[in-house]
Design an enzyme around this catalytic site. Structure first.
Site, PDB file in Angstrom:
ATOM      1  N   HIS A 107     -38.495  55.346  46.302  1.00 24.99           N
ATOM      2  CA  HIS A 107     -39.656  56.186  46.848  1.00 24.99           C
ATOM      3  C   HIS A 107     -39.017  57.526  47.050  1.00 24.99           C
ATOM      4  O   HIS A 107     -37.866  57.697  47.251  1.00 24.99           O
ATOM      5  CB  HIS A 107     -40.329  55.372  48.017  1.00 24.99           C
ATOM      6  CG  HIS A 107     -39.241  55.319  49.256  1.00 24.99           C
ATOM      7  ND1 HIS A 107     -38.164  54.304  49.150  1.00 24.99           N
ATOM      8  CD2 HIS A 107     -38.709  56.028  50.566  1.00 24.99           C
ATOM      9  CE1 HIS A 107     -37.399  54.154  50.331  1.00 24.99           C
ATOM     10  NE2 HIS A 107     -37.872  55.508  50.998  1.00 24.99           N
ATOM     11  N   HIS A 109     -39.575  61.048  49.221  1.00 32.47           N
ATOM     12  CA  HIS A 109     -40.419  61.415  50.442  1.00 32.47           C
ATOM     13  C   HIS A 109     -40.915  62.883  50.046  1.00 32.47           C
ATOM     14  O   HIS A 109     -40.230  63.831  49.434  1.00 32.47           O
ATOM     15  CB  HIS A 109     -39.449  61.734  51.641  1.00 32.47           C
ATOM     16  CG  HIS A 109     -38.615  60.319  51.950  1.00 32.47           C
ATOM     17  ND1 HIS A 109     -39.127  59.764  53.426  1.00 32.47           N
ATOM     18  CD2 HIS A 109     -37.971  59.606  51.543  1.00 32.47           C
ATOM     19  CE1 HIS A 109     -38.695  58.677  53.384  1.00 32.47           C
ATOM     20  NE2 HIS A 109     -37.801  58.750  52.435  1.00 32.47           N
TER      21      HIS A 109
END
Ligand code: AMP
Ligand code: ZN
Length: 143
Positions: A107, A109
Site C-alpha cells: 500500500h 500512503h
C-alpha cells in the site's frame, strides 16, 4: 499474530476491505486498485492505495501491478490535495517491520500536509564521502 498469518490473504485486513467484508471509506476504485481512507490518519484525508490482489510488499508486487498502483496514487494525490485544501502531499510506502510496515499487503500512503502541521522531515545524517562511495558501490553490485 504471526508474520505468516498476516501475510495470508484470507486474514489480510486490506484483502477483506477489497472483498467488502470489512467497511472502509472508499474514495476510488478501478479494475486493479482501490483507494480508501486510513482509519488512523496522520492528517484527515490520509488515503491508502492498494492493489486488489494480495502482495506482501513492493518487492514482491509485479511491475505491471505496481504501475497501476502508482497511477492511482497520482490520481488520488491530486484529489486529496484539492479535496482537503492541503498545501502539499507525501506519498510514502513502508516495507518490512523495521521500516514501519504494519499491514503486509502492498500500500501507498497519500498524506495531505499543511503548513505548520507539526511534522518534521527525518533528520539527515552527516556522513563522509567515502561512506557514500562505499554504499553506492554495494548497491550497484546488488542490482
Ligand atoms: P503501514 O504501517 O505502512 O503498514 O500502514 C498501515 C496503515 O493501515 C496504518 O496507517 C493504519 O492506520 C491503517 N489501517 C489499519 N487497519 C485499517 C483499516 N481497517 N482501514 C483503514 N486503514 C487501516
Ligand atoms: Zn491482502
Amino acid at each position: 499474530m504471526t508474520d505468516e498469518s498476516i501475510s495470508n490473504k484470507t486474514n489480510c485486513i486490506f484483502c477483506k476491505i477489497v472483498r467488502g467484508e470489512v467497511p472502509a471509506e472508499k474514495v476510488y476504485e478501478d479494475k486493479d486498485t482501490l483507494a480508501f481512507l486510513d482509519i488512523r490518519p496522520n492528517n484527515v484525508g490520509h488515503t491508502l492505495v492498494v492493489p486488489k490482489e494480495h502482495y506482501e510488499n513492493t518487492y514482491s508486487t509485479p511491475d505491471n501491478v505496481l504501475c497501476a498502483v502508482i497511477k492511482t496514487a497520482k490520481k488520488v494525490a491530486v484529489a486529496v490535495k484539492k479535496g482537503t485544501g492541503a498545501d502539499g502531499i507525501n506519498i510514502t510506502n513502508n516495507n518490512d517491520s523495521p521500516a514501519g510496515q504494519l499491514i503486509f499487503h502492498t500500500h501507498f500512503h497519500i498524506v495531505p500536509r499543511f503548513t505548520d502541521d507539526g511534522f518534521k522531515h527525518w533528520p539527515g545524517k552527516e556522513v563522509r564521502e567515502d561512506t557514500l562511495k562505499e554504499a553506492a558501490e554495494k548497491i550497484r553490485k546488488s542490482l
